[in-house]
Design a protein around this motif. Structure first.
Motif, PDB file in Angstrom:
ATOM      1  N   TYR A 148       8.742 -33.155  22.381  1.00 53.94           N
ATOM      2  CA  TYR A 148       7.491 -33.812  21.982  1.00 53.94           C
ATOM      3  C   TYR A 148       6.475 -33.760  23.122  1.00 53.94           C
ATOM      4  CZ  TYR A 148      10.122 -35.684  18.057  1.00 53.94           C
ATOM      5  OH  TYR A 148      10.881 -35.808  16.937  1.00 53.94           O
ATOM      6  N   LEU A 149       6.942 -34.053  24.327  1.00 52.00           N
ATOM      7  CA  LEU A 149       6.046 -34.025  25.483  1.00 52.00           C
ATOM      8  C   LEU A 149       5.559 -32.593  25.740  1.00 52.00           C
ATOM      9  CD1 LEU A 149       4.672 -35.493  27.820  1.00 52.00           C
ATOM     10  CD2 LEU A 149       6.747 -35.143  29.161  1.00 52.00           C
ATOM     11  N   TYR A 150       6.461 -31.635  25.693  1.00 51.15           N
ATOM     12  CA  TYR A 150       6.065 -30.253  25.925  1.00 51.15           C
ATOM     13  C   TYR A 150       5.035 -29.811  24.888  1.00 51.15           C
ATOM     14  CZ  TYR A 150       6.078 -25.315  26.821  1.00 51.15           C
ATOM     15  OH  TYR A 150       5.672 -24.040  27.126  1.00 51.15           O
ATOM     16  N   TYR A 151       5.286 -30.110  23.619  1.00 52.39           N
ATOM     17  CA  TYR A 151       4.370 -29.720  22.550  1.00 52.39           C
ATOM     18  C   TYR A 151       2.994 -30.359  22.762  1.00 52.39           C
ATOM     19  CZ  TYR A 151       2.415 -29.115  17.870  1.00 52.39           C
ATOM     20  OH  TYR A 151       1.596 -28.795  16.820  1.00 52.39           O
ATOM     21  N   TYR A 152       2.985 -31.663  23.075  1.00 54.43           N
ATOM     22  CA  TYR A 152       1.718 -32.371  23.295  1.00 54.43           C
ATOM     23  C   TYR A 152       0.934 -31.730  24.439  1.00 54.43           C
ATOM     24  CZ  TYR A 152      -1.679 -36.044  24.167  1.00 54.43           C
ATOM     25  OH  TYR A 152      -2.855 -36.740  24.358  1.00 54.43           O
ATOM     26  N   LEU A 153       1.601 -31.513  25.568  1.00 57.20           N
ATOM     27  CA  LEU A 153       0.912 -30.955  26.731  1.00 57.20           C
ATOM     28  C   LEU A 153       0.474 -29.514  26.494  1.00 57.20           C
ATOM     29  CD1 LEU A 153       2.959 -32.431  29.709  1.00 57.20           C
ATOM     30  CD2 LEU A 153       0.663 -33.077  28.968  1.00 57.20           C
ATOM     31  N   ALA A 154       1.312 -28.708  25.827  1.00 58.56           N
ATOM     32  CA  ALA A 154       0.949 -27.315  25.555  1.00 58.56           C
ATOM     33  C   ALA A 154      -0.302 -27.239  24.681  1.00 58.56           C
ATOM     34  CB  ALA A 154       2.109 -26.590  24.888  1.00 58.56           C
ATOM     35  N   ARG A 155      -0.441 -28.168  23.749  1.00 62.06           N
ATOM     36  CA  ARG A 155      -1.600 -28.156  22.854  1.00 62.06           C
ATOM     37  C   ARG A 155      -2.831 -28.804  23.472  1.00 62.06           C
ATOM     38  NH1 ARG A 155      -1.646 -26.894  17.648  1.00 62.06           N
ATOM     39  NH2 ARG A 155      -3.146 -28.522  17.191  1.00 62.06           N
ATOM     40  N   ASN A 156      -2.627 -29.731  24.400  1.00 63.38           N
ATOM     41  CA  ASN A 156      -3.751 -30.525  24.901  1.00 63.38           C
ATOM     42  C   ASN A 156      -4.108 -30.283  26.369  1.00 63.38           C
ATOM     43  OD1 ASN A 156      -4.396 -32.308  22.523  1.00 63.38           O
ATOM     44  ND2 ASN A 156      -2.209 -32.720  22.754  1.00 63.38           N
ATOM     45  N   TRP A 157      -3.344 -29.469  27.081  1.00 67.30           N
ATOM     46  CA  TRP A 157      -3.641 -29.174  28.488  1.00 67.30           C
ATOM     47  C   TRP A 157      -4.923 -28.366  28.526  1.00 67.30           C
ATOM     48  CZ3 TRP A 157      -1.233 -31.386  32.474  1.00 67.30           C
ATOM     49  CH2 TRP A 157      -1.454 -30.879  33.749  1.00 67.30           C
ATOM     50  N   LYS A 158      -5.927 -28.849  29.216  1.00 64.37           N
ATOM     51  CA  LYS A 158      -7.255 -28.249  29.124  1.00 64.37           C
ATOM     52  C   LYS A 158      -7.414 -26.935  29.885  1.00 64.37           C
ATOM     53  CE  LYS A 158      -9.590 -32.016  27.265  1.00 64.37           C
ATOM     54  NZ  LYS A 158      -9.427 -33.360  27.497  1.00 64.37           N
ATOM     55  N   ASP A 159      -6.638 -26.734  30.931  1.00 63.94           N
ATOM     56  CA  ASP A 159      -6.757 -25.493  31.697  1.00 63.94           C
ATOM     57  C   ASP A 159      -5.455 -24.707  31.535  1.00 63.94           C
ATOM     58  OD1 ASP A 159      -7.315 -23.442  33.408  1.00 63.94           O
ATOM     59  OD2 ASP A 159      -7.632 -24.700  35.175  1.00 63.94           O
ATOM     60  N   GLN A 160      -5.424 -23.802  30.578  1.00 64.82           N
ATOM     61  CA  GLN A 160      -4.210 -23.044  30.282  1.00 64.82           C
ATOM     62  C   GLN A 160      -3.797 -22.118  31.429  1.00 64.82           C
ATOM     63  OE1 GLN A 160      -2.178 -23.535  27.723  1.00 64.82           O
ATOM     64  NE2 GLN A 160      -3.503 -25.179  26.997  1.00 64.82           N
ATOM     65  N   LYS A 161      -4.702 -21.856  32.367  1.00 67.73           N
ATOM     66  CA  LYS A 161      -4.360 -21.015  33.518  1.00 67.73           C
ATOM     67  C   LYS A 161      -3.432 -21.762  34.486  1.00 67.73           C
ATOM     68  CE  LYS A 161      -8.872 -18.955  33.214  1.00 67.73           C
ATOM     69  NZ  LYS A 161     -10.205 -19.158  33.706  1.00 67.73           N
ATOM     70  N   ASP A 162      -3.450 -23.097  34.422  1.00 71.83           N
ATOM     71  CA  ASP A 162      -2.649 -23.927  35.320  1.00 71.83           C
ATOM     72  C   ASP A 162      -1.366 -24.416  34.653  1.00 71.83           C
ATOM     73  OD1 ASP A 162      -4.089 -23.811  37.621  1.00 71.83           O
ATOM     74  OD2 ASP A 162      -5.247 -25.633  37.246  1.00 71.83           O
ATOM     75  N   ASN A 163      -0.651 -23.517  33.984  1.00 65.95           N
ATOM     76  CA  ASN A 163       0.586 -23.916  33.305  1.00 65.95           C
ATOM     77  C   ASN A 163       1.658 -24.410  34.268  1.00 65.95           C
ATOM     78  OD1 ASN A 163      -0.278 -23.632  30.725  1.00 65.95           O
ATOM     79  ND2 ASN A 163       0.615 -21.596  30.414  1.00 65.95           N
TER      80      ASN A 163
END
Length: 195
Positions: A148-163
């Protein structure tokens, strides 16, 4: 600490402060008490967050309820040496950790704006699936919070370059010693966001 001591006598202290100052005051008071007693005496506390439109009597009554929860708390064979905040009893050293996590979450929200202001509320909802909290769930599927946490962060993390930052952030939150009391960090973070 910008804290107003309402009552101090015997072994009781009642103080009022803005939530962040109250947390700092409680942590420093506990540390000073620990040094003064050479760590031979335990300290229990109840901290209740309330709005200014409620009478202080209400907050003191809730703080007393939380104090009793702290006195009943046991961790690693140690009794009473705890603090209760946001309906969660935890050891004193965990309060400091949760406060640090709350400030880190707030930095990701306000400072570098990697996640939204709704994140602390999402974390609070994940606490319902907290595998480290003792409870009996008969006939109920106990969910694990990681996906759940991974899914939330993957969808809502604003800078996808900073994975890599997102992965480090997620690992920190899912650490057992942190996630066990995540309700405290999430609730403090939500309050920090309102400042």
């Amino acid at each position: 600490h910008e804290t107003y001591v309402v009552y101090s006598g015997g072994d009781d202290v009642t103080a009022v402060a803005r939530f962040d100052k109250a947390v700092e005051f409680a942590i420093d008071l506990r540390e000073s008490f620990r040094r003064w007693t050479l760590n031979r005496v335990t300290m229990s506390a109840g901290m209740f967050n309330f709005s200014g439109d409620k009478p202080i009597r209400y907050a003191i009554e809730r703080g007393e309820k939380y104090l009793h929860m702290s006195k009943e708390f046991k961790s690693n064979g140690s009794e009473k040496d705890a603090v209760t905040i946001f309906d969660t009893a935890l050891p004193w050293n965990e309060l400091s950790k949760q406060n640090e996590v709350a400030r880190a979450i707030n930095e990701y929200i306000v400072g570098c704006k990697h996640i939204s202001r709704g994140f602390p509320y999402f974390l609070n909802s994940l606490n319902d699936y907290n595998p480290y909290v003792d409870r009996i769930d008969r006939g109920t599927l106990i969910k694990v919070p990681d996906p759940y946490l991974y899914y939330y962060l993957a969808r809502n993390w604003k800078d996808q370059k900073d994975n890599h930052k997102m992965d480090d952030f997620m690992k920190k939150i899912l650490n057992e010693s942190i996630f066990k009391y995540i309700k405290v960090a999430a609730s403090l973070s939500a309050l920090y966001n309102k400042m």
